[in-house]
Design an enzyme around this catalytic site. Structure first.
Site, PDB file in Angstrom:
ATOM      1  N   HIS A  33      -0.533  14.672 -29.111  1.00  0.00           N
ATOM      2  CA  HIS A  33      -0.943  13.301 -28.776  1.00  0.00           C
ATOM      3  C   HIS A  33      -1.659  12.641 -29.946  1.00  0.00           C
ATOM      4  CE1 HIS A  33      -0.872  13.651 -24.128  1.00  0.00           C
ATOM      5  NE2 HIS A  33       0.174  12.992 -24.568  1.00  0.00           N
ATOM      6  N   ARG A  35       0.816  -1.231   0.000  1.00  0.00           N
ATOM      7  CA  ARG A  35       0.000   0.000   0.000  1.00  0.00           C
ATOM      8  C   ARG A  35       0.846   1.275   0.000  1.00  0.00           C
ATOM      9  NH1 ARG A  35      -2.521  -3.308   3.593  1.00  0.00           N
ATOM     10  NH2 ARG A  35      -4.439  -4.247   2.801  1.00  0.00           N
ATOM     11  N   ARG A  48      -4.626  24.902 -13.700  1.00  0.00           N
ATOM     12  CA  ARG A  48      -3.192  25.223 -13.676  1.00  0.00           C
ATOM     13  C   ARG A  48      -2.363  24.111 -14.332  1.00  0.00           C
ATOM     14  NH1 ARG A  48       0.227  28.895 -13.945  1.00  0.00           N
ATOM     15  NH2 ARG A  48       2.083  28.752 -12.661  1.00  0.00           N
ATOM     16  N   GLU A 100      10.106  19.503 -24.517  1.00  0.00           N
ATOM     17  CA  GLU A 100       9.377  19.792 -23.267  1.00  0.00           C
ATOM     18  C   GLU A 100      10.004  20.993 -22.553  1.00  0.00           C
ATOM     19  OE1 GLU A 100       6.632  18.136 -22.536  1.00  0.00           O
ATOM     20  OE2 GLU A 100       6.830  16.137 -23.451  1.00  0.00           O
ATOM     21  N   HIS A 115       7.585  11.224 -28.887  1.00  0.00           N
ATOM     22  CA  HIS A 115       6.607  12.072 -28.200  1.00  0.00           C
ATOM     23  C   HIS A 115       6.965  13.562 -28.356  1.00  0.00           C
ATOM     24  CE1 HIS A 115       3.873  13.486 -25.111  1.00  0.00           C
ATOM     25  NE2 HIS A 115       4.894  14.072 -24.501  1.00  0.00           N
ATOM     26  N   LYS A 121       3.056  11.592 -10.707  1.00  0.00           N
ATOM     27  CA  LYS A 121       2.127  10.751 -11.477  1.00  0.00           C
ATOM     28  C   LYS A 121       2.830   9.453 -11.867  1.00  0.00           C
ATOM     29  CE  LYS A 121       0.369  13.574 -14.749  1.00  0.00           C
ATOM     30  NZ  LYS A 121      -0.538  13.912 -15.834  1.00  0.00           N
ATOM     31  N   GLU A 171      -3.967  17.365  -9.940  1.00  0.00           N
ATOM     32  CA  GLU A 171      -4.477  17.696 -11.258  1.00  0.00           C
ATOM     33  C   GLU A 171      -5.967  18.015 -11.249  1.00  0.00           C
ATOM     34  OE1 GLU A 171      -3.616  14.705 -14.199  1.00  0.00           O
ATOM     35  OE2 GLU A 171      -2.334  16.128 -15.214  1.00  0.00           O
ATOM     36  N   HIS A 220       0.192  19.441 -26.599  1.00  0.00           N
ATOM     37  CA  HIS A 220      -0.119  18.012 -26.494  1.00  0.00           C
ATOM     38  C   HIS A 220      -1.489  17.655 -27.084  1.00  0.00           C
ATOM     39  CE1 HIS A 220       3.363  18.077 -23.928  1.00  0.00           C
ATOM     40  NE2 HIS A 220       3.289  16.789 -23.683  1.00  0.00           N
ATOM     41  N   LYS A 232       8.076  22.891 -13.390  1.00  0.00           N
ATOM     42  CA  LYS A 232       7.047  21.857 -13.224  1.00  0.00           C
ATOM     43  C   LYS A 232       6.639  21.768 -11.758  1.00  0.00           C
ATOM     44  CE  LYS A 232       5.109  17.582 -14.481  1.00  0.00           C
ATOM     45  NZ  LYS A 232       5.268  16.208 -14.896  1.00  0.00           N
ATOM     46  N   ASN A 279      -0.256  20.798 -20.737  1.00  0.00           N
ATOM     47  CA  ASN A 279      -0.628  20.063 -21.957  1.00  0.00           C
ATOM     48  C   ASN A 279      -0.456  20.904 -23.215  1.00  0.00           C
ATOM     49  OD1 ASN A 279      -1.294  17.639 -20.807  1.00  0.00           O
ATOM     50  ND2 ASN A 279      -3.372  18.300 -20.328  1.00  0.00           N
TER      51      ASN A 279
HETATM   52  N1  LIG Z   1       4.673  10.676 -14.992  1.00  0.00           N
HETATM   53  C1  LIG Z   1       4.719  11.745 -15.752  1.00  0.00           C
HETATM   54  O1  LIG Z   1       4.379  12.850 -15.327  1.00  0.00           O
HETATM   55  C2  LIG Z   1       5.232  11.598 -17.155  1.00  0.00           C
HETATM   56  C3  LIG Z   1       5.566  12.743 -17.897  1.00  0.00           C
HETATM   57  C4  LIG Z   1       6.105  12.572 -19.168  1.00  0.00           C
HETATM   58  C5  LIG Z   1       6.278  11.292 -19.706  1.00  0.00           C
HETATM   59  N2  LIG Z   1       5.915  10.201 -18.959  1.00  0.00           N
HETATM   60  C6  LIG Z   1       6.067   8.851 -19.494  1.00  0.00           C
HETATM   61  O2  LIG Z   1       7.431   8.644 -19.791  1.00  0.00           O
HETATM   62  C7  LIG Z   1       7.544   7.638 -20.795  1.00  0.00           C
HETATM   63  C8  LIG Z   1       8.584   8.042 -21.807  1.00  0.00           C
HETATM   64  O3  LIG Z   1       9.800   8.217 -21.142  1.00  0.00           O
HETATM   65  P1  LIG Z   1      11.189   8.404 -21.914  1.00  0.00           P
HETATM   66  O4  LIG Z   1      10.977   9.328 -23.041  1.00  0.00           O
HETATM   67  O5  LIG Z   1      12.179   8.725 -20.885  1.00  0.00           O
HETATM   68  O6  LIG Z   1      11.425   6.978 -22.585  1.00  0.00           O
HETATM   69  P2  LIG Z   1      12.038   5.590 -22.063  1.00  0.00           P
HETATM   70  O7  LIG Z   1      11.970   5.482 -20.598  1.00  0.00           O
HETATM   71  O8  LIG Z   1      11.356   4.540 -22.868  1.00  0.00           O
HETATM   72  O9  LIG Z   1      13.555   5.688 -22.526  1.00  0.00           O
HETATM   73  C9  LIG Z   1      13.864   5.752 -23.900  1.00  0.00           C
HETATM   74  C10 LIG Z   1      14.977   4.771 -24.269  1.00  0.00           C
HETATM   75  O10 LIG Z   1      16.204   5.294 -23.812  1.00  0.00           O
HETATM   76  C11 LIG Z   1      16.935   4.310 -23.077  1.00  0.00           C
HETATM   77  N3  LIG Z   1      17.701   5.067 -22.100  1.00  0.00           N
HETATM   78  C12 LIG Z   1      17.263   5.681 -20.982  1.00  0.00           C
HETATM   79  N4  LIG Z   1      18.243   6.394 -20.435  1.00  0.00           N
HETATM   80  C13 LIG Z   1      19.337   6.229 -21.201  1.00  0.00           C
HETATM   81  C14 LIG Z   1      20.664   6.738 -21.162  1.00  0.00           C
HETATM   82  N5  LIG Z   1      21.035   7.631 -20.231  1.00  0.00           N
HETATM   83  N6  LIG Z   1      21.529   6.326 -22.111  1.00  0.00           N
HETATM   84  C15 LIG Z   1      21.141   5.474 -23.094  1.00  0.00           C
HETATM   85  N7  LIG Z   1      19.907   4.976 -23.205  1.00  0.00           N
HETATM   86  C16 LIG Z   1      19.003   5.365 -22.267  1.00  0.00           C
HETATM   87  C17 LIG Z   1      15.888   3.403 -22.512  1.00  0.00           C
HETATM   88  O11 LIG Z   1      16.410   2.125 -22.260  1.00  0.00           O
HETATM   89  C18 LIG Z   1      14.851   3.401 -23.635  1.00  0.00           C
HETATM   90  O12 LIG Z   1      15.204   2.449 -24.602  1.00  0.00           O
HETATM   91  C19 LIG Z   1       6.167   7.459 -21.384  1.00  0.00           C
HETATM   92  O13 LIG Z   1       5.623   6.230 -20.954  1.00  0.00           O
HETATM   93  C20 LIG Z   1       5.365   8.617 -20.799  1.00  0.00           C
HETATM   94  O14 LIG Z   1       3.995   8.293 -20.605  1.00  0.00           O
HETATM   95  C21 LIG Z   1       5.407  10.338 -17.704  1.00  0.00           C
HETATM   96 ZN   LIG Z   2       4.888  15.563 -23.005  1.00  0.00          ZN
END
Ligand SMILES: NC(=O)c1ccc[n+]([C@@H]2O[C@H](COP(=O)([O-])OP(=O)(O)OC[C@H]3O[C@@H](n4cnc5c(N)ncnc54)[C@H](O)[C@@H]3O)[C@@H](O)[C@H]2O)c1
Ligand SMILES: [Zn+2]
Length: 365
Positions: free
Chosen positions: A255, A123, A243, A187, A267, A145, A239, A251, A229, A248
Site C-alpha cells: 500500500h 437502508r 484472522r 492476490e 495494486h 466490504k 474484521e 499489503h 477468502k 493484508n
Molecule cells: N471490497 C473488497 O474487499 C475489495 C478487495 C480488493 C479490492 N477492492 C477494490 O477494488 C478496486 C479495484 O478493482 P479492480 O482491480 O477490479 O479495478 P476496476 O474495477 O477499476 O477495473 C479495472 C479496469 O478494467 C475494466 N474492466 C473490468 N472488467 C473488464 C473486462 N472483463 N474486460 C475489459 N475491461 C474490464 C474497467 O472498466 C476498469 O477500467 C479498488 O477500488 C479496491 O479498493 C475491494
Molecule cells: Zn489487495
C-alpha cells in the site's frame, strides 16, 4: 461448475463460477432465495457495460426479470459520494424498491461502489455481483466490504453488506488488460502463500494454462481463491480479529508503495513487491527458508509480476505512509510474516531497520 454457499450468521452468499455463466445469471438470481424478485437494477461501468451488459440484460429478460441499467465512468475516481448520489437519483427514477435487487457487473470499483449504494439505498436492499476482473473474482467480490473514497483517504466510508449471489464468468477475463490480469494473479499467489502449499505448487504446474486463460483452469483458480477468502471471512465477518488481518500479507509495504507512487503501479504489482519484501524480511528474522524466498521470487517472475521497484520512492516517504496506515507503532512496525508456506504470523514488533532493509532489497542494483 464451481458452486458453494457461504453462511454468515443470518445471511448466506451463493457462489458460482463457470465459463459462460453470464448467459445464465437471470436463472441463478431466480434461485437466490428472493421469491418476490421481479426487478433488477444493474450497475456497471461504460467499458464493461459495452462488453457484457447486453449478455446480462438478455439473461435477466429471459428469466422474466425487469432490468434497468446505470453505467458509471470506469476508474477509481468513480468510487465517490458524488457518484453514489447520482446512482441514488437513478434508483429513485427507477422507483427501485425493497423487493428489487441491485446487481454489480464489473471490477472492484463497480462492486465496492454499487455495494455501498445497495447497503444504504432504503437502508439496504438485496445485492448480487458478477465480477469481471481477476481482482474482483479472487478478492473484492467476497467478504461484504463495500466502500467509497473521500479526500481524506481510500475506502474510508463504507458498510458491510453481503451479496446473495456472486456469479463469476472466467470468459470475461479474455478482454481484460493483461496488466490488470497479472495484478489479480498477485492476490491468488498471496492466498497460496498464506494458506496452501499445494495451491502454490498448483500455480507452478499450471502457469502456462493460467497465462493463456484456459477457461477451466481459470474457473478452478477463481473458485479456489473464493473459498480461501470465504473461509477467513466466515470466521471474522466484521474484521474484528487477527484472522482477517492475515489477508493484508504483502499489503503493508505494498500500500505504501502504491500511494507513494501516486498509483502509477497497479495494486497487485505493489502487493507482489510487498510480498517479496515480507518473505525476505521473514527470512532475515530466522523464519522462511532461503529456498522458499527464491520459490516466491521465481513464481512472481513467471507471472510477469515485478520483483524490482523501478523509480523507487524515498524510504522516509514509505515510512510516513505506513504511519498513516497505523501500521507503525512507536519504532516498531506491524507485519504479516511467513514462518513457512501456509504458516503466516502477525508480528507487531518488527524493528524499523529490518523493514527498511527489506524495502531496499527491492531497489534496482
Ligand atoms: N471490497 C473488497 O474487499 C475489495 C478487495 C480488493 C479490492 N477492492 C477494490 O477494488 C478496486 C479495484 O478493482 P479492480 O482491480 O477490479 O479495478 P476496476 O474495477 O477499476 O477495473 C479495472 C479496469 O478494467 C475494466 N474492466 C473490468 N472488467 C473488464 C473486462 N472483463 N474486460 C475489459 N475491461 C474490464 C474497467 O472498466 C476498469 O477500467 C479498488 O477500488 C479496491 O479498493 C475491494
Ligand atoms: Zn489487495
Amino acid at each position: 461448475m464451481f458452486s458453494f454457499n457461504i453462511e454468515f450468521g443470518d445471511c448466506a452468499t451463493r457462489v458460482v463460477v463457470d465459463p459462460g455463466l453470464l448467459d445464465h445469471v437471470g436463472q441463478f438470481l431466480l434461485t437466490a432465495g428472493l421469491p418476490t424478485l421481479k426487478a433488477v437494477s444493474l450497475i456497471t461501468d461504460d467499458t464493461v457495460g459495452k462488453l457484457y451488459g447486453g449478455q446480462v440484460t438478455a439473461s435477466l429478460s429471459a428469466a422474466g426479470l425487469d432490468c434497468k441499467v446505470q453505467a458509471i465512468e470506469p476508474g477509481e475516481t468513480s468510487k465517490s459520494l458524488q457518484c453514489a448520489e447520482r446512482l441514488y437519483d437513478g434508483l429513485a427514477r427507477q422507483q427501485a424498491g425493497r423487493d428489487g435487487l441491485i446487481l454489480a457487473l464489473g471490477g472492484g470499483v463497480v462492486s465496492d461502489l454499487a455495494g455501498f449504494v445497495t447497503a444504504t439505498w432504503l437502508r439496504g436492499v438485496p445485492f448480487a455481483i458478477c465480477p469481471t476482473t481477476l481482482e474482483a473474482d479472487v478478492d473484492a467480490s467476497i467478504g461484504g466490504k463495500t466502500a467509497v473514497n473521500i479526500d481524506a483517504g481510500k475506502n474510508l466510508v463504507g458498510a458491510f453488506h453481503q451479496p446473495v449471489l456472486v456469479a463469476a464468468d472466467p470468459l470475461c477475463l479474455k478482454t481484460l488488460d493483461r496488466r490488470d490480469l497479472r495484478s489479480g494473479l498477485a492476490e491468488s499467489i498471496k492466498h497460496a502463500i498464506l494458506f496452501s502449499e499445494e495451491f502454490l505448487a498448483w500455480h507452478e504446474e499450471r502457469a502456462d494454462a493460467i497465462l493463456a486463460l484456459d477457461p477451466d483452469t481459470m474457473a478452478d483458480l477463481i473458485g479456489r481463491n473464493m473459498r480461501f477468502k470465504a473461509d477467513v471471512v466466515r470466521e471474522d465477518p466484521r474484521e474484528q480479529t487477527e484472522r482477517r488481518v492475515l489477508l493484508n500479507f504483502g499489503h503493508t509495504l505494498g500500500h505504501a508503495i502504491e500511494r507513494c507512487g501516486e498509483y502509477r503501479h497497479r495494486h497487485g504489482e505493489c502487493v507482489a513487491l510487498g510480498m517479496l519484501a515480507a518473505c525476505r524480511l521473514s527470512h532475515s528474522l530466522g523464519l522462511l527458508s532461503a529456498t522458499d524466498v527464491d520459490r516466491v521470487e521465481v513464481m512472481l517472475r513467471r507471472f510477469r509480476l515485478p520483483t524490482v521497484l523501478e523509480d523507487p520512492p524515498e524510504w522516509s516517504d514509505i515510512l510516513a505512509r505506513m504511519r498513516v496506515d497505523k501500521k507503525v507503532r512507536q519504532e516498531k512496525v506491524r507485519f504479516i510474516l511467513i514462518d513457512a508456506v501456509a504458516q503466516p504470523i502477525v508480528r507487531d514488533d518488527i524493528p524499523k531497520l529490518a523493514v527498511k532493509e527489506a524495502y531496499e532489497s527491492l531497489l534496482p542494483s
